[in-house]
Design an enzyme around this catalytic site. Sequence first.
Site, mmCIF file in Angstrom:
data_model
loop_
_atom_site.group_PDB
_atom_site.id
_atom_site.type_symbol
_atom_site.label_atom_id
_atom_site.label_comp_id
_atom_site.label_asym_id
_atom_site.label_seq_id
_atom_site.Cartn_x
_atom_site.Cartn_y
_atom_site.Cartn_z
ATOM 1 N N GLY A 125 0.821 -1.197 0.000
ATOM 2 C CA GLY A 125 0.000 0.000 0.000
ATOM 3 C C GLY A 125 0.857 1.249 0.000
ATOM 4 C CB CYS A 126 0.245 4.642 -1.321
ATOM 5 S SG CYS A 126 -1.444 4.900 -0.730
ATOM 6 C CE1 TYR A 127 -1.791 8.257 3.412
ATOM 7 C CE2 TYR A 127 -3.534 6.654 3.089
ATOM 8 C CZ TYR A 127 -3.110 7.972 3.117
ATOM 9 O OH TYR A 127 -3.986 8.974 2.846
ATOM 10 C CB THR B 226 5.487 2.380 0.263
ATOM 11 O OG1 THR B 226 5.116 1.118 -0.286
ATOM 12 C CG2 THR B 226 6.802 2.838 -0.338
ATOM 13 C CB SER B 227 4.968 6.910 2.837
ATOM 14 O OG SER B 227 3.902 6.851 3.771
#
Lengths: 337, 337, 337, 337
Positions: free
Chosen positions: B150-152, B154-155
């Site tokens: 997921g994008c969150y 990864t960050s």
Amino acid sequence: MKKTKIAILGATGYTALELMKLLLRHEAAEIVALTSRQEDRPVCLVHPSLTGRLDLPLENLTPEQVADRAECVFSCLPHTATAAVAPALLQRGVKVIDFGADYRLNSAEVFRKWYGVEHPDAGRLGHVPYGLPELFREKIRGASLVANPGCYPTSSILPLTPLIKAGMIEPEDIIIDSKSGVSGAGRKPSLKNLYPECNEAISAYAVGTHRHLPEIEQVIGAGSGKKVSVFFTPHLTPMDRGILTTTYSKVTGEVAEEEALEELRRFYAGEPFVQVVDALPSTKDVIYTNRCHITVRRVGARLLTISVIDNLIKGASGAAVQNFNILFDYPETTALL
Amino acid sequence: MKKTKIAILGATGYTALELMKLLLRHEAAEIVALTSRQEDRPVCLVHPSLTGRLDLPLENLTPEQVADRAECVFSCLPHTATAAVAPALLQRGVKVIDFGADYRLNSAEVFRKWYGVEHPDAGRLGHVPYGLPELFREKIRGASLVANPGCYPTSSILPLTPLIKAGMIEPEDIIIDSKSGVSGAGRKPSLKNLYPECNEAISAYAVGTHRHLPEIEQVIGAGSGKKVSVFFTPHLTPMDRGILTTTYSKVTGEVAEEEALEELRRFYAGEPFVQVVDALPSTKDVIYTNRCHITVRRVGARLLTISVIDNLIKGASGAAVQNFNILFDYPETTALL
Amino acid sequence: MKKTKIAILGATGYTALELMKLLLRHEAAEIVALTSRQEDRPVCLVHPSLTGRLDLPLENLTPEQVADRAECVFSCLPHTATAAVAPALLQRGVKVIDFGADYRLNSAEVFRKWYGVEHPDAGRLGHVPYGLPELFREKIRGASLVANPGCYPTSSILPLTPLIKAGMIEPEDIIIDSKSGVSGAGRKPSLKNLYPECNEAISAYAVGTHRHLPEIEQVIGAGSGKKVSVFFTPHLTPMDRGILTTTYSKVTGEVAEEEALEELRRFYAGEPFVQVVDALPSTKDVIYTNRCHITVRRVGARLLTISVIDNLIKGASGAAVQNFNILFDYPETTALL
Amino acid sequence: MKKTKIAILGATGYTALELMKLLLRHEAAEIVALTSRQEDRPVCLVHPSLTGRLDLPLENLTPEQVADRAECVFSCLPHTATAAVAPALLQRGVKVIDFGADYRLNSAEVFRKWYGVEHPDAGRLGHVPYGLPELFREKIRGASLVANPGCYPTSSILPLTPLIKAGMIEPEDIIIDSKSGVSGAGRKPSLKNLYPECNEAISAYAVGTHRHLPEIEQVIGAGSGKKVSVFFTPHLTPMDRGILTTTYSKVTGEVAEEEALEELRRFYAGEPFVQVVDALPSTKDVIYTNRCHITVRRVGARLLTISVIDNLIKGASGAAVQNFNILFDYPETTALL
């Protein structure tokens, strides 16, 4: 309604513009002077949105000249500049509302630490009410000088103070993560607030070093007798205005989300500009208003508050007008609904 | 370079569009099929930016039809939809990269708790590599199915994992405050992602309940043997793309800011897409790239990390291409520089 | 592919940044020098998005020093500054692609009228190809100096020229109404390109006086033998990048909308970067690409064209790379797909 | 000030929200009913910004029920829906201000041509004043039904009418190129007004076919005895609100720029909401106000006008309140300064 003559010092920026727009709706406010060191021209050349609404020049005036014309001064000057002129104005019976930080901190030492200079009028520190009417209304009434709060502090103090006072959260290890529109960075051209630098971009700045931090700690912990510690991170968000502040605090014992909400509702019952809401608020719900919307969420051992204001209005000029109304005994909501 | 035939399932959304743009730059990628349940028309009518670049129809195909054409499938389908077709594809020797959450969690029970349904292919859970090459490159190589992160997550995982592994921060009481552009909300029309609702507005959503939370906790604590707890708050930010994640963790002992930075630099040395930087990063530094910029600040007893990615690239399609390159033995940076 | 050594003059602005990003994808381009009068530091301090991608300092170099290192110079200098150094570079066998206006106009007199100064290298005017490959590819090939077109001219000339050449519209009384993103205003801080001035705002500027006007008139009327007159109004639009140009021309006789579309399709058949489309295009269809999308509408006695480009790519750096590819005999689309 | 009871039909959209905000500042306006077919809940759930400001439910009411409660109805219903209920309201003595197009055109035939349906109340067409007070104040006073103008027409008619009346420009071959914020597209979710479709994007729409065109032609040519022809192109611009309209007209004879400006100043002298300005205006100068700023430029044989309004206020709700003030004999600027 008896009119009050008003001067605005440092009238070229965004908070001054917003202030003028609010005062133009105030039936008792009469703007009589606008100062600026650099300009000598009609205000509507600097602020085209005032065309046909306010026909005054920007002037370079001494405090004495200002005092000759005005009964109330709103100062939008940079820090230490207000403290350099406030004594002369106050001595002549002019009331002063300072948008800056000069009179917000109670301690000259703390001021020196965070601003890097000696305070020019240190004797007054600790005797000037902090202009957040929801907390200090009675101190403001009757004052001649008011320290208008910073925008981030307003968005942080309003949700946190009632919960700390009620003993629902610890005043220690509070994390405050704020997101502000770019107007908060002022109107002075610099690379960092150019449109192509800010647009489609979010970034943190002044991590752990923002000057609004001591102000927040001073106010939220007042009278708690406990150690207060706050981690404050502001973020520059691609929008004109609005601040959303997310805070993360430790709950003390078994405080349920609904209890915390109820406490906030009780605390702000009757307050015209603070709404405790159930849904998660958006800055869009409050921009262009003097309102603050607050909600609370309990997640594990932490209580989160989420609050939104317009940084230029409830975070600056609207609060200033609210203070003006209190100082001059006008209905507090005049020009702010 | 040997070509690989590719099908994209669910090709009408923003991540699929971004994926196609990346693959069009990839000299070994040959897009042969695009699926969609609702459409039966040229892809450039749905994505005008592909005009003159990709001349394929959107088709409603069975897994078997897809397997007849393609050697690799990128699935941009909603959750459980990929797990419903993946077995048939894998059985036919097609490799699958799933953009969704179906194979990210190791436990069917955790999946049920967060997604509210039984997992359609529960037997595979725990055996699918989490597609973050910086952490799991070797597991990805040789796999036939990859769970794209997921994008969150990864960050969040990229800055936190090295610090937890090094014992510099506690895996408990970590606060993750993320700010994402609106493309993360998908391309399905709804009131909440209309332009006039999102523009000039920031708001929190899914506080404490976002489905990326278990994914973050699972990965950052892996092998630490300690209890992991994360408070995760995503915010919808008025920009197309980009995620900035601010995390607040407790330092263990006397870790200095520079030591933490050094540890991150050491950990990511040689990684082409992770840059540890000194200055506070902006999402603008990385949007339209597959890169992640990270920095660290020590404030009191807390270590803060600030990281930025493009949610559609490093947070989705770029990572997927990176995984594709590993799976099919192309240089890992192909099409991503 | 044989490598070519490249220097970029004036590397701190937005077009230079975009150019570097494109060249980093170009397998034959080797950036060897970046100049700036004011800076003496790594380029990634000025452009954080280049961190880990380009490790070069900004240097203050003489033309001779540049010529010692580079075979091709891209000049992003302000007007007249390129013409001051180009002769020395050309004499040393360096090829020059000028992003500015110095060599776009054929007449020293017209240059003086619009730029208010004498041209420093007037003898070359009229002998430098206008770097729009779709119209002047053969002249560019074999040249040593190319005048890269302005962004507004590219967006106007591409749709209008084929229709004028085909005699479908009058070259007189053409109204060009352009809308550009703010990156077109450059990276120099000024009040007018501050975020809070540009955001949520659209305004016209330089009405009838924009320096791109003579350039448009010179190119679209070339060889028509008719009087050319254009009304050109640029507008500053709240977005980073992209230009949408709407033109209104008088049809000559009975030209149907479909005939005009067909003529454009015929004219640009085989062109990799110009797409004639049926639907009304959005700047979003082409930003971050080197493409131009064009459509036509017939309304009463007027033919309207609507065209979109990315001002920084097809309107500047992408076109420059396209010209570079032609000059150095690389496939024209290298690094641009 | 005598109070007037007000109902708002179709209260869930953006113009209705703006109307409510304005009326909440109007000391004589008492909102007593809000209708909506789909909703049955407090208005502040649909419009969170009204929390603590307006405590009314959305109701599904018949015209008779509305007439029982209200003296004035503002209708924000879609076209033909107002004409379906207006007769019943008017018969019961309720005054009606229609935000839609139902009563703007004088001819049932023109209505049928542009709206594709028969007009439900054709007999009234031609007898309803067009609610632009600056042109039709006396007809509005004393009316019981007012056709509030479209947003694009207001921004076009205000600059053009005085110049046509003065014979300074031809009413033929007028090109109107308008740029509007996205709130003009309404609040109904659709792909085209999603944030990631509109943000960082400008596009033209409804070229030559927009329904505001006949309205503009009808009003600007009224009484000129000349043939009127307008080319009207609206553009969707990435901002919440504001319209900038650029018009290009042929000058008749030797009209100088200053003469045209002077004529506009003369025509609008004393008008509280129209300012003729020297500098090129930005939408930012007027958003969140009921004002229109206009300027003029002479370029060759063409006279350009550039005008800005807030599409939701002067282009809709502010104009409606202005009309309300006239209809009910309140000072015209009440709630609008």
